[in-house]
Design a protein around this motif. Structure first.
Motif, short mmCIF file in Angstrom:
data_model
loop_
_atom_site.label_atom_id
_atom_site.label_comp_id
_atom_site.label_asym_id
_atom_site.label_seq_id
_atom_site.Cartn_x
_atom_site.Cartn_y
_atom_site.Cartn_z
N LEU A 1 0.68 -1.17 0.10
CA LEU A 1 -0.07 -0.08 0.00
C LEU A 1 0.98 1.37 0.00
CD1 LEU A 1 -2.86 1.12 0.26
CD2 LEU A 1 -2.55 0.91 2.75
N VAL A 2 0.63 2.21 -0.87
CA VAL A 2 1.32 3.51 -0.81
C VAL A 2 0.34 4.57 -0.59
CG1 VAL A 2 2.71 4.71 -2.54
CG2 VAL A 2 2.86 2.25 -2.78
N GLU A 3 0.70 5.36 0.33
CA GLU A 3 -0.27 6.66 0.75
C GLU A 3 0.21 7.62 -0.08
OE1 GLU A 3 -2.61 6.57 2.73
OE2 GLU A 3 -2.33 4.27 3.33
N PRO A 4 -0.45 8.79 -0.20
CA PRO A 4 -0.04 9.91 -0.89
C PRO A 4 0.99 10.80 -0.14
CG PRO A 4 -2.41 10.18 -0.14
CD PRO A 4 -1.83 8.70 0.23
N ASN A 5 2.01 11.32 -0.83
CA ASN A 5 2.91 11.92 -0.14
C ASN A 5 2.77 13.36 -0.03
OD1 ASN A 5 5.37 13.53 0.36
ND2 ASN A 5 6.69 11.84 -0.67
#
Length: 175
Positions: free
Chosen positions: A51-55
């Motif tokens: 899972l990649v969250e927004p930066n």
């Protein structure tokens, strides 16, 4: 801004990226675009997804605004690029056009803003000089109507010793 070098580094790193998502108006010229991927059989997952969250880093908002990048290849040992960021009112130009000179890993890039245009075309490049054709919106003060024009310009500089970035550049009208 607390960390100008961090901002500049993030801006430059993302400026060098090409996601393939560009506005039609500011798309890279054909000779600088990477080849498109050929249609192929879709991949099959082979393990768990990450899972990649927004930066939320504010500097990345600026870097994501880079919509045009032209590495300059005829400048000897110097690392120089011409780039545009999307900003302002797109009905009245909106491509903030810059030339950037790499200084060092510690100092990042020295960036000069050339102007605010609809688009630009690199006509020629020689050491210390760029010939550009720019397309821009102009407003008729008498009628308030927006029209367009093309004009040409020379962007010039004198490189420092050992390909060091210039202290300034010149931008002059041309025929």
């Amino acid at each position: 801004m607390k960390h100008p070098l961090l901002f500049l580094a993030a801006f430059v790193l993302l400026a060098a990226c090409d996601t393939g998502v560009e506005s039609r108006r500011h798309a890279l010229p054909a000779e600088t675009r990477p080849p498109r991927a050929q249609a192929a059989t879709p991949l099959t997952p082979d393990g768990p997804a990450g899972l990649v969250e927004p930066n939320a880093e504010p500097a990345l908002q600026w870097a994501a605004g880079v919509v045009r990048l032209d590495p300059l290849t005829r400048q000897g040992a110097a690392s120089i690029k011409l780039f545009g960021t999307a900003a302002g009112d797109p009905a009245m130009n909106g491509l903030y056009t810059h030339v950037a000179f790499f200084q060092s890993p510690a100092e990042g890039w020295r960036v000069f803003r050339i102007g605010d245009f609809l688009d630009y075309r690199l006509l020629s490049e020689t050491p210390g000089r760029l010939d550009l054709e720019v397309e821009e919106s102009v407003m008729d003060p008498a009628t308030g109507r927006i029209g367009g024009r093309k004009r040409r310009m020379i962007v010039a500089w004198t490189p420092g010793p050992d390909a060091a970035p210039p202290a300034s550049i010149t931008v002059m009208p041309a025929r």
